[in-house]
Structures are given as C-alpha cells and as structure tokens.
Design an enzyme around this catalytic site. Structure first.
Site, PDB file in Angstrom:
ATOM      1  N   ARG A  72      -2.502  10.624   6.388  1.00 32.25           N
ATOM      2  CA  ARG A  72      -2.638   9.254   6.871  1.00 32.25           C
ATOM      3  C   ARG A  72      -2.204   8.270   5.798  1.00 32.25           C
ATOM      4  O   ARG A  72      -2.537   8.449   4.624  1.00 32.25           O
ATOM      5  CB  ARG A  72      -4.093   8.975   7.241  1.00 32.25           C
ATOM      6  CG  ARG A  72      -4.360   7.541   7.644  1.00 32.25           C
ATOM      7  CD  ARG A  72      -5.782   7.340   8.080  1.00 32.25           C
ATOM      8  NE  ARG A  72      -6.729   7.433   6.976  1.00 32.25           N
ATOM      9  CZ  ARG A  72      -7.055   6.418   6.174  1.00 32.25           C
ATOM     10  NH1 ARG A  72      -6.504   5.241   6.336  1.00 32.25           N
ATOM     11  NH2 ARG A  72      -7.932   6.567   5.200  1.00 32.25           N
TER      12      ARG A  72
ATOM     13  N   PHE B  33       0.853  -1.175   0.000  1.00 29.05           N
ATOM     14  CA  PHE B  33       0.000   0.000   0.000  1.00 29.05           C
ATOM     15  C   PHE B  33       0.891   1.227   0.000  1.00 29.05           C
ATOM     16  O   PHE B  33       2.056   1.145   0.396  1.00 29.05           O
ATOM     17  CB  PHE B  33      -0.887   0.003   1.247  1.00 29.05           C
ATOM     18  CG  PHE B  33      -2.353   0.107   0.938  1.00 29.05           C
ATOM     19  CD1 PHE B  33      -2.962  -0.790   0.085  1.00 29.05           C
ATOM     20  CD2 PHE B  33      -3.133   1.117   1.507  1.00 29.05           C
ATOM     21  CE1 PHE B  33      -4.326  -0.704  -0.182  1.00 29.05           C
ATOM     22  CE2 PHE B  33      -4.491   1.204   1.241  1.00 29.05           C
ATOM     23  CZ  PHE B  33      -5.086   0.292   0.397  1.00 29.05           C
TER      24      PHE B  33
ATOM     25  N   ARG C 206      -0.744   9.423  -0.333  1.00 30.45           N
ATOM     26  CA  ARG C 206      -1.975   9.878  -0.985  1.00 30.45           C
ATOM     27  C   ARG C 206      -1.948  11.357  -1.365  1.00 30.45           C
ATOM     28  O   ARG C 206      -2.470  11.751  -2.405  1.00 30.45           O
ATOM     29  CB  ARG C 206      -3.167   9.603  -0.066  1.00 30.45           C
ATOM     30  CG  ARG C 206      -3.472   8.136  -0.001  1.00 30.45           C
ATOM     31  CD  ARG C 206      -4.580   7.839   0.965  1.00 30.45           C
ATOM     32  NE  ARG C 206      -4.916   6.415   0.887  1.00 30.45           N
ATOM     33  CZ  ARG C 206      -5.778   5.820   1.685  1.00 30.45           C
ATOM     34  NH1 ARG C 206      -6.402   6.494   2.629  1.00 30.45           N
ATOM     35  NH2 ARG C 206      -6.042   4.533   1.549  1.00 30.45           N
TER      36      ARG C 206
ATOM     37  N   LEU D 197     -15.238   5.760  -3.581  1.00 33.95           N
ATOM     38  CA  LEU D 197     -13.834   5.377  -3.492  1.00 33.95           C
ATOM     39  C   LEU D 197     -13.436   4.248  -4.442  1.00 33.95           C
ATOM     40  O   LEU D 197     -14.166   3.297  -4.645  1.00 33.95           O
ATOM     41  CB  LEU D 197     -13.551   4.927  -2.060  1.00 33.95           C
ATOM     42  CG  LEU D 197     -12.090   4.701  -1.721  1.00 33.95           C
ATOM     43  CD1 LEU D 197     -11.329   6.001  -1.807  1.00 33.95           C
ATOM     44  CD2 LEU D 197     -11.965   4.101  -0.345  1.00 33.95           C
TER      45      LEU D 197
ATOM     46  N   GLU E 181      -7.092   1.986  -2.908  1.00 30.90           N
ATOM     47  CA  GLU E 181      -5.673   2.058  -3.183  1.00 30.90           C
ATOM     48  C   GLU E 181      -5.128   0.666  -3.508  1.00 30.90           C
ATOM     49  O   GLU E 181      -4.079   0.523  -4.123  1.00 30.90           O
ATOM     50  CB  GLU E 181      -4.976   2.623  -1.932  1.00 30.90           C
ATOM     51  CG  GLU E 181      -3.550   2.995  -2.126  1.00 30.90           C
ATOM     52  CD  GLU E 181      -3.050   3.910  -1.019  1.00 30.90           C
ATOM     53  OE1 GLU E 181      -3.851   4.724  -0.515  1.00 30.90           O
ATOM     54  OE2 GLU E 181      -1.886   3.804  -0.657  1.00 30.90           O
TER      55      GLU E 181
ATOM     56  N   HIS F 250     -11.796  12.174   1.778  1.00 32.29           N
ATOM     57  CA  HIS F 250     -11.823  10.795   2.242  1.00 32.29           C
ATOM     58  C   HIS F 250     -11.728  10.672   3.748  1.00 32.29           C
ATOM     59  O   HIS F 250     -12.411   9.856   4.359  1.00 32.29           O
ATOM     60  CB  HIS F 250     -10.652  10.073   1.586  1.00 32.29           C
ATOM     61  CG  HIS F 250     -10.578   8.616   1.903  1.00 32.29           C
ATOM     62  ND1 HIS F 250     -11.643   7.773   1.681  1.00 32.29           N
ATOM     63  CD2 HIS F 250      -9.600   7.845   2.414  1.00 32.29           C
ATOM     64  CE1 HIS F 250     -11.302   6.558   2.040  1.00 32.29           C
ATOM     65  NE2 HIS F 250     -10.076   6.569   2.507  1.00 32.29           N
TER      66      HIS F 250
ATOM     67  N   HIS G 177      -8.470  11.574  -1.059  1.00 30.67           N
ATOM     68  CA  HIS G 177      -7.982  10.317  -1.626  1.00 30.67           C
ATOM     69  C   HIS G 177      -7.803  10.527  -3.118  1.00 30.67           C
ATOM     70  O   HIS G 177      -8.682  11.074  -3.777  1.00 30.67           O
ATOM     71  CB  HIS G 177      -9.004   9.204  -1.355  1.00 30.67           C
ATOM     72  CG  HIS G 177      -8.475   7.831  -1.588  1.00 30.67           C
ATOM     73  ND1 HIS G 177      -8.196   7.352  -2.838  1.00 30.67           N
ATOM     74  CD2 HIS G 177      -8.157   6.829  -0.729  1.00 30.67           C
ATOM     75  CE1 HIS G 177      -7.735   6.112  -2.732  1.00 30.67           C
ATOM     76  NE2 HIS G 177      -7.710   5.774  -1.462  1.00 30.67           N
TER      77      HIS G 177
ATOM     78  N   GLN H 258      -7.776  14.567   4.341  1.00 27.73           N
ATOM     79  CA  GLN H 258      -7.174  13.766   3.273  1.00 27.73           C
ATOM     80  C   GLN H 258      -8.093  13.659   2.066  1.00 27.73           C
ATOM     81  O   GLN H 258      -9.246  13.269   2.189  1.00 27.73           O
ATOM     82  CB  GLN H 258      -6.862  12.351   3.775  1.00 27.73           C
ATOM     83  CG  GLN H 258      -6.199  11.504   2.704  1.00 27.73           C
ATOM     84  CD  GLN H 258      -5.639  10.220   3.270  1.00 27.73           C
ATOM     85  OE1 GLN H 258      -6.372   9.312   3.633  1.00 27.73           O
ATOM     86  NE2 GLN H 258      -4.326  10.162   3.385  1.00 27.73           N
TER      87      GLN H 258
END
Lengths: 247, 249, 601
Positions: free
Chosen positions: C410, C121, C309, C250, C253, C375, C236, C234
């Site tokens: 994050r 990730f 991100r 979404l 990821e 996000h 995304h 954040q």
C-alpha cells in the site's frame, strides 16, 4: 531494573479499595506498561481502557498520584518510585469497574452542539480558506477527547453544576464559532445552555491537557469576550438598539 | 494498604486530594503576594503625603487630582480604576480564585464548599473588563507622560534612579495592558475570517502583536504589580528623606 | 439460555473507524435504519493513529496531478497485484470524498490560494496528500464523528461482536456482548458492513492498538467469505525502536515527505544503494539532486527515502544485518539536518511531542532511531469492487478489512482515502441491498445458544491457559516465522506452532466476572487472531516469490507467472482452502495509463 509498588483502585460501582501490586520497572517505561504488566502477571481481569498507547486516542485517562493524566504518556522516571504509585479512575465520572468510568455524559453534551453549517462553495466547487484563518481552530482540532479537562474542572467535579458543557466542549464550540465557513451564531446557547459563565478561569483544564491546547486562553476567554460583547457590553447594546431602530 | 473509599459521589471534600506534590506552594505564595500588595497600596493611599519629589510622582497618585471638594487622599480618585482592571483581569481571577477563595486551590484538590454560581448577579461585572481596559490604556499614556516628566529636574534634563524606575513602571504597565484578553478580542480576536473582512490583514497583525504580550500575561501581571508598588515606595522614601535619589546623568 | 437484548436495523456496521463511520453516514443518508457497533468508545478507533495524510489527486499543490497518475502510482506501488477496477474507482472518487469532508468541518492545511495543501509521500509521483500537520487521521475521524452523530445513526459503544449470524446463506445480523456488563446482545440486520480494520496485533512489533486483532477477517472467514492476498502485510519502515516500551509506535512517513533522510551508523544515506530498477528513472541518484528537490526544483527527481515502504523497510533491515545499524537495531532518521526547528514543529508537531515525551529526544536537533514495524494488512475480505459485497450474501466490507485495492504493497496516504471511498460505497450498497430484502431473517435459537456457550467457555474453572501468555506466544511466533522476511522451513514450523497454539486456545481460562473483564475480551480476540495468523502463514508459504510486502529469503525474485495470480482463502467444511487464481487482465484504457508519459517541468 527495579521493583516498585503500585496501588490501584479496584472495585465496582465506586465500592472498592487500593490494591498493591509489584511492578518490574525497565528503561523508558510508562505507567500504562506497568498496568499491562500487572494484568498479564497478577490481575488478568483488571479493567482499564486503552487503545493506541501513543497519546493519540485519549483512552487511558486516569489519576496518577492524584494528577489527571494519560497513563501512556506518563513516564515512570518522572514519578517518585520510592513511594507507591497510586492509580485511581477519573473521579468526576460515574465509576464502572477498576479504572474504567462511564464517560457517556460527554457524548451526550456533544450531541447538543449544533454541527457546522457551512456557507456555499465557491463557483469552482471548492472552499477557499487561508492558513491564517484556520490556524487558531486547528489548535482546537488537536483535542483527543481524553476528557481529562472535563474530569478536573472544579465546576463539575466539586460544584456539581449540571448546566455546564465543560472545557472540551467550549473547545469544540470555539472551533465552530471561529470557523471561517460557519454561518450560525452560537453565542446565546453558549451563555444559556452551555453555561460558559460558570467558568472562573482557574485554568485546570489547560494544566492537564495532554495535547497542550491553551483551552482557557485561546478558546474559553475569547468566547467569554464574544458573549460579553453580545450580552453584557452596555455601549454595544445601546449601539445595536439604536441602529436597529433607525432601520 | 486496604484503605477503602467511596468515589460514587465525585464531590471531593474540601482540600481532599491524592496529589502528593507540593501543590499548595503556588496558591500560598500567590496569596501572600496579593495580600501584601493590597495592604501596602491601601496604606500608601491613606498616607496622602510623600507621593511627590521634584518631578517624580507616585503612580498611586497619578494623575494628581487635588480638588477642594474631595476631603480624602487623591489616591482614591485614581485607584479604583487600576484596581478594577486587575480585579476583572482574567489572569488575576485565576490567581485570587485559587489562592484566596480556594475554588479550587489547585487542580484535582477539593474546592471550598459553597453555593457556586459562577458569573451570576454581582459577578456579571466581570464582563465589564473591557471598560477598565479603556481606562487602563489612558493610564498607560498618563504614566508614560509622568515618566517623560521625570527626566526634568530643577537644573534641566537629567536621569535619576527614580527616572529609570518610573520609566520601567510605564513600560511594565503597558506590557501588562497590551496583553489584556479584552484587547486581544477587540483588535482581532472577534474576527472569524481575516481574509474576508475589511482591514483583515491589519487586524490579524494586531491580534498577533497582542498575542506576544498575552502569552506572558501572568508574568507581566506580577512584574507590573510589584513595580508599581516599588515605584511608590521609592518615591515615598526619597520624599521622606530616608534615601537620596542618585543622579545618573 | 439468557434472554438477549435485541437490536434491529436495516444495516449494521461493525467498526467505527473512518470506514465504518463513513459507511454508516452514507447508509443513513439513503434513508434506512443504521446501527454502528464499536469495540471502544466512539472516536478512539485506530484511524486516529494515521498521521501523514490522505491521497487524492486534487492537483492543488502540483497541477500536473490527476486520477490517472494516481492510478499508475497505486498499481506500481502494489506491484501490479491490485484489483485494477478497485483502483480505478478509488482514484476517480478520491478527490470528491476528500472535498466533502471540508463541508463537515475538516480543516486541512492550506495552499497560498486557500485550497487544500498537499504533501509528498512515498511512491506518489506528485505531492498528493491532503493533511493536517501530522494528525490527519484524528481530523478525519473527528469530522466524521461530529457529522455522524447528527445523522440518526444508533451508535453502540464498547460492544464486541463474537460472530456473524447467517441463515439460509445470507448474513442476518451479529451476536455480541457489551463490554461494560458482559451481557449478550443480538443485532438483527438485513445487511452487515464489516469495517473492523486490521490485525497488526498478531505481531510483536506493531504500530496497531490492541483493537487490531483481525476480528473482521476472522468473522468473514468463519461466515464463509473468501479472503484475498492474506500474505501481504505491510511493515512500515519507520517505527520507534527505543525505549522498549514504545517499540513499534509509528513515525510518520511525513518526516521523510518533509525532507527527513535515512542514515546508517557510518553516516551514509544508504537509500541511494537500494533504488530498484522500476523506480530508477524517477529517483535522484545524488544528494545534490535530492536537496534540489527538497527546495522545490520541479526538474529534480524524488529522493530515495521516498521509495515505497517495502523497499525502505528491507533496506533498513539489510543495513542492520550488515552491522551498520543504529545502537538499538534500527537506522537513523534525520530531519534536523534538513529543516529548521520552527518548520519541524509546525509540520510534525505530534512527532516532536512523541519523541520528546516518550523517547527523551528532540527531533529538531537529534536524529531519531527507527526500524520496521507491522503496520497494515493489504489483504482482506474479497469484495466486489463496485458494491463492496463479499462472497457471502448481505455481507459487505470496507477499509483495511477488505482486500484487493492495495495489491502487494500500500502507498502511504491511500488508506485514509480508501476508508472514505469504499466506506461510502459500502454504506450505499448495503442500504440498497437491505431495501431490496423483504424481511429480516430470524437467527435460530440453536445458533444463539451455541454462540453463548462458546463465548462463556473461558469461564470454565477446569481450564488453565492464561490469555495474556498465549497472546505473547502468538505474537512471538508470527514475528519469528512469518515476519518481514520469510522462508519456507520457518513458515512450516510456524504453521505447526500455530496448531499447538490453537489447542492451547481451546483451554483459555479467565478469572473474575463478565463485567468489563479484559482477560475475557482477549480470550475471545485470540480466537480471531489465531485464525488470521493461520491464513497469513498459509498464504505466505504458498506464494513462492518476493513481491511488495511479502519477502521470501528462498525466493528473492518476483515471478512473472505469480504476478498474474491473487491468493484466495476460504473455509470449506471446517478446512482452510488455499487457491491461486488469475486476475482478469487490465483493459486497454487502463493499461495505457501504466506507461503514461509524465509531463516534466
């Protein structure tokens, strides 16, 4: 862009009527968008449950043109828009208001299912499970608890059988019964408490499942076969009684 | 547009639905298919003649059990077994409950009012599907043998149209039987942890193999049902002299 | 004044997502009476939307991983702004919390050895995310739910909290109403755990559900608790952009973790052009190396698509501004060219389903169009790292509503583990705190009367403002003035507009009755949304640098002096007070980890 007519069941405690609202249809729109548009423009207090709007939480279950579906995953372009689109609440559950029904029964049934009782961990503190041992139940874990199967199953919907857990909970029991770590035998309660014998395999649960879980083929029928083996197979019963006597 | 209705009682009346697609098509044609087969096979079983021609034998009469003490058509000594297999089959249960018993005829369409008991009392026999499976597996062998015999003619080995039909019949019935849910349970479905038991890997592979047929159990159910009737009809017509069997080789 | 239903508990948990459920389970295990309030039905919380996985340095897939590398990655991802003590606790306890889920029935994808498999990730040095296809959040919440219902917790579904009750400087419960009946209910408790999740719904394009209205942030703020790092929202990088009705949903990821690449309209893998210096040493600079990484070469460095991100979101935006965007204003995310159809369907089943169903597109053959979507909220209630207690006595917070762990940005996969680690701590310490209190304080009649009046104001027939309209205007304002790229004048304008919206908020009107009336629920949510929108804008305006999720057009560089400080916001006498305070320096033993030489090969 075009206008189409929606007829939505409105009322409280089962008393109500279908009310017509005009909706502006845009590309890629789903039924839940239309409902939100109606709320914003015409009926601020139209009651509806929804959360994620992406088919992952299973909140916006309703009957669209008579078919039990998730409103967020029903695209407008798959419906005939020359006739009014009819939206009704799930009919199996006690009605609260507009499209909202009381689904608490499902939570009560779930409460009666004994939780996983795992075997002890390995010496290194882990659990070892092979992918092939869990892939079958991973399918059942896809369930988003939209309760459309509970709604459509004729055993409860038409026949009003009370002592019947329903497809969602056969899935749940199957995910425990086939769990490589579980140590409980759940077959007796499956037969006596959860009433798996009431299912006559008409497969409407599978037909409406928005997660495409093969509820009947992969959970209910295998459970029925296990119950048959434990309680109805004369040779197996004979064999078991003989072997238990010899002990 | 103000059609009030009560939905407090979720018990919808018989055939009541808000569905506006052609939901009745499937049960309608299923009913026709099932009834047509039942009528034809019963009639054919009663005929007690024209079930054989040269090395061809109608599957309704296979294996041929001709006994002096049995005054009726030998077909009746056979047919209870495949009938029982199909009657207790999980797919056929869907088919007949929907199309013949209307319990329910389609999803979200009101079912037939009745005192619904599920698998209780007499219907507990549905749980004996696995015994019909054992017999059906024997039938797969018998019909394959009959198919093998159908390659022999008075003048030696050969292939007629009937040979092809009988061979396909054995193949289709086997494909239907191999997809049986009871078989799926017995070969591996009853195992919770393949990597924990003896022969776990083999059982997993066997279960996977049955899954291939099980996924299209409905399709094999219909193909094999149609073909077994067609095989009988073909041999019957050849034996009656209405058509002639064409020799391919 | 109505008569209220009264529920009494030692610990009241507000919010039944991952953090709330975990807190309730832990508190209950401590032997105290626990009430769990959820705004929706149980098991529908936003946690179900989490897709990719939960980060924990189990070291199953790559044995080089350990909590120290996880610590380093998290701080680097957070641009050094994290509360290091929280990160340390988090990384040390993550593995145990994840393993415990298996005992309760969770089924993660497995390695060949039968252990929990881990996936790559963004920002994580090694494959670290325990996952179940791309529906890990569902697995997490269902596991906790099915375990939790047998722990003797009283669960109150479809119940909205209007305000926390506070007397003598201590939280003593909450005031709410049942959505179904509209009747009020008073929860009396010795401690309250906030686990209300995020606030994405204040933006127009968001992956959050309607529930993400910042309730917990606002409840805590009004109760006098301090909020921290509110400027860090954040975005995304990969949300759906087309068709309009699904905009913002979404795209995990995990698509990039499984090898998906980002391309612009010219077909170029543009992420190679946006590698920041900090990550240059461990990011591939050629497509050849990236593809070797994908085929499992441990020598190869990670592809640039797996940068953090904030970096990816800005890169997509820059490509679009340079005229190289996709037809609907995003970028192309292509997994079809990297992996075969069978693997895509197995590893990313719900993405396949989601695009097939909502976008009419087969991701096994066609690239997806993606763009940034709001996000996650990095900031939140300031908590004590060890106990998760806020600056208000008896008020705890865990999960997205708490701030500090994630710093300025994050890392994907850290939030699900956050729910477990700090959910557990919140439950434990709330129970401990409750046991130490001799009795429950009774809320005063005047307070309840005031809250009742406040909640019922929108039914006043004199009022005219439509809650749906106001919500749309708020979302538009935030999108335009405090969105992914920020600028001083814009934000000042935004604050002005927010003041106007607040005035409109006082005139909100709802029709109908109190039974299951979504307009009424929105009207009360809006009060919270307006409050958090203001804190975010204020915090963003004051941080004159770009860092992580906070990007300033007028201050494009990071500032060394601002790196040392965190933002704090609290209410004093009805006024919003903003402050930058220096963080305690990181102790030596943690500092060393930041420059940990990584074992290669």
């Amino acid at each position: 862009m075009s206008e189409t007519l929606f007829k939505i069941f409105r009322g409280e405690r089962a008393k109500g009527e279908l009310c017509g609202y005009s909706v502006e249809v845009t590309e890629g729109m789903v039924v839940l968008d239309a409902i939100n548009q109606i709320q914003a423009r015409h009926a601020n207090d139209l009651a509806v449950r929804w959360n994620c709007k992406a088919g992952k939480c299973g909140s916006c279950s309703a009957e669209v043109n008579g078919k039990p579906r998730l409103m967020c995953m029903t695209r407008m372009d798959e419906l005939p828009l020359d006739k009014p689109v009819i939206i009704e609440p799930m009919r199996r559950f006690p009605h609260i208001k507009d499209l909202v029904t009381d689904v608490s029964l499902n939570y009560e049934i779930n409460q009666q299912i004994r939780p996983l009782k795992p075997k002890p961990r390995e010496a290194d503190g882990t659990y070892r499970m092979q992918q092939k041992d869990i892939e079958r139940i991973q399918e059942f874990h896809k369930c988003i608890e939209c309760f459309l199967c509970q709604n459509v199953c004729h055993v409860t919907r038409d026949q009003q059988v009370q002592e019947f857990a329903g497809p969602r909970f056969f899935i749940r029991i199957a995910s425990l019964a086939m769990h490589p770590l579980d140590t409980l035998n759940r077959l007796k309660e499956l037969k006596d408490v959860f009433g798996i014998g009431y299912c006559n395999i008409t497969k409407c649960c599978t037909e409406v499942c928005p997660e495409d879980i093969a509820i009947t083929d992969n959970a209910i029928i295998p459970l029925k076969e296990r119950v048959a083996g434990a309680f109805y197979d004369p040779l197996a019963l004979l064999w078991r009684s003989l072997t238990s006597v010899s002990k | 547009m103000q059609n009030s209705f009560q939905i407090e009682n979720p018990n919808p009346s018989f055939l009541e639905t808000s569905r506006r697609d052609f939901w009745w098509i499937e049960p309608f044609f299923t009913a026709i298919g099932l009834l047509a087969f039942v009528i034809y096979s019963t009639w054919a079983a009663f005929q007690n003649e024209h079930y054989q021609w040269e090395s061809y034998l109608s599957p309704f009469y296979a294996p041929l059990l001709e006994y002096d003490w049995w005054p009726f058509s030998p077909a009746f000594l056979i047919l209870w077994a495949p009938a029982g297999f199909r009657l207790t089959c999980y797919y056929y249960r869907k088919a007949y409950y929907r199309s013949l018993f209307l319990t329910p005829s389609a999803c979200a369409v009101g079912g037939r009012p009745q005192n619904y008991r599920g698998e209780r009392f007499l219907l507990l026999f549905q749980n004996l599907h696995r015994y019909f499976l054992y017999i059906a597996l024997v039938f797969c062998v018998i019909l394959s043998y009959d198919a093998y015999i159908s390659f022999t003619f008075k003048d030696g080995l050969g292939i007629g149209v009937g040979t092809v039909i009988m061979t396909l019949n054995a193949v289709f019935l086997t494909a239907f039987t191999f997809g049986c849910n009871s078989l799926r349970h017995l070969v591996g479905g009853n195992v919770d942890c393949y990597s924990c038991v003896n022969f776990g890997h083999q059982r997993y592979q066997a279960w996977k193999f049955v899954n291939i047929f099980n996924m299209n159990h409905m399709m094999w159910a219909w193909i094999s049902l149609f073909w077994v009737g067609f095989t009988d009809l073909y041999i019957r017509l050849v034996s009656m002299g209405i058509i002639t069997d064409y020799r391919i080789l | 004044m109505e008569s209220y239903e009264i529920k009494e508990h030692d610990v009241l948990v507000i919010g039944a997502g991952g953090a709330g459920l975990r807190a309730a389970i832990e508190a209950s295990a401590q032997g105290v009476s626990v009430g769990l309030v959820c705004k929706s039905l149980l098991g529908k919380a936003h946690t179900v939307m989490a897709e990719g996985g939960m980060a924990a340095s189990l070291g199953n897939t790559d044995p080089r991983d350990n909590w120290e590398v996880h610590f380093r990655d998290t701080i680097r991802g957070g641009k050094n702004l994290n509360n290091w003590r929280m990160v340390e606790i988090f990384c040390r306890e993550a593995a145990e919390r994840v393993a415990e889920l298996e005992e309760w029935g969770a089924l993660f994808d497995r390695t060949k050895e039968g252990l929990i498999a881990q996936r790559n990730f963004g920002g994580h040095r090694y494959p670290r995310l325990a996952h179940v296809g791309d529906r890990t959040g569902l697995e997490l919440i269902r596991t906790l739910q099915n375990h939790g219902i047998h722990q003797g917790i009283d669960i109150y579904m479809e119940c909205c909290i209007v305000e926390l009750l506070k007397e003598e400087g201590r939280v003593c419960g909450a005031f709410g109403f049942w959505r179904e009946s509209g009747q009020f209910v008073v929860f009396r408790a010795k401690s309250v755990v906030l686990a209300t999740g995020g606030l994405g719904k204040i933006f127009r394009v968001t992956s959050n559900s309607w529930e993400g209205t910042g309730d917990g942030h606002a409840l805590a703020y009004r109760a006098g608790a301090e909020l921290t790092d509110m400027e860090f929202v954040q975005f995304h990088p990969t949300g759906m952009v087309w068709p309009p009705s699904v905009q913002g949903i979404l795209v995990t990821e995990g698509v990039r973790g499984e090898g998906g690449v980002l391309k612009n309209s010219e077909g170029r893998r543009f992420m190679f052009d946006y590698i920041p210096d900090t990550f240059a040493a461990e990011t591939s600079d050629t497509e050849e190396e990236a593809s070797r990484w994908l085929s499992g070469d441990p020598e190869a460095r990670r592809p640039p698509e797996l940068l953090t991100r904030d970096v990816v979101a800005r890169a997509i935006r820059s490509e679009r501004l340079a005229g190289r965007g996709s037809p609907h204003g995003g970028a192309f995310l292509d997994i079809a060219g990297q992996r075969n159809a069978e693997l895509i369907k197995r590893k990313l089943p719900s993405m396949y389903h989601q695009f097939k169903k909502l976008g009419n597109l087969d991701i096994t053959t066609t690239p997806m169009e993606v763009g940034p979507t709001c996000h996650y909220m990095m900031g939140g209630v300031r908590v004590e790292p060890e106990t998760t207690m806020s600056t208000v006595e008896g008020l705890f917070a865990a999960g997205e509503v708490a701030g500090g762990l994630h710093g300025a940005n994050r890392l994907g996969g850290n939030s699900l583990t956050d729910l477990l680690v700090f959910g557990t701590r919140a439950g434990f310490h709330a129970a401990k705190y409750s046991r130490e209190q001799s009795d429950t304080i009774e809320p005063s009649k005047q307070l309840l009367k005031k809250l009742e009046k406040l909640a019922l104001e929108p039914f006043d027939p004199e009022r005219t403002e439509n809650p749906y309209g106001l919500m749309a205007d708020l979302q538009e304002t935030m999108e335009l003035h405090t969105g992914i790229i920020r600028e001083s004048d814009e934000m000042e304008k935004g604050i002005e507009l927010l003041q106007a919206l607040k005035i409109r908020g006082e005139r909100l009107h709802v029709e109908g009755n109190r039974q299951y009336n979504p307009a009424w629920h929105y009207a009360l949510d809006l009060r919270n949304m307006l409050c958090v929108a203001e804190t975010i804008t204020l915090a963003a305006l004051k941080r004159e640098e770009s860092r992580g999720g906070h990007t300033r057009e007028d201050f494009p560089e990071s500032s060394d002096s601002l790196q040392k400080v965190n933002t704090f916001i609290r209410e004093v006498n009805g006024r919003m007070i903003h402050e930058h305070r220096e963080r305690e320096p990181m102790p030596e033993y943690l500092k060393k980890l930041m420059n940990l030489p990584l074992k290669e090969g």
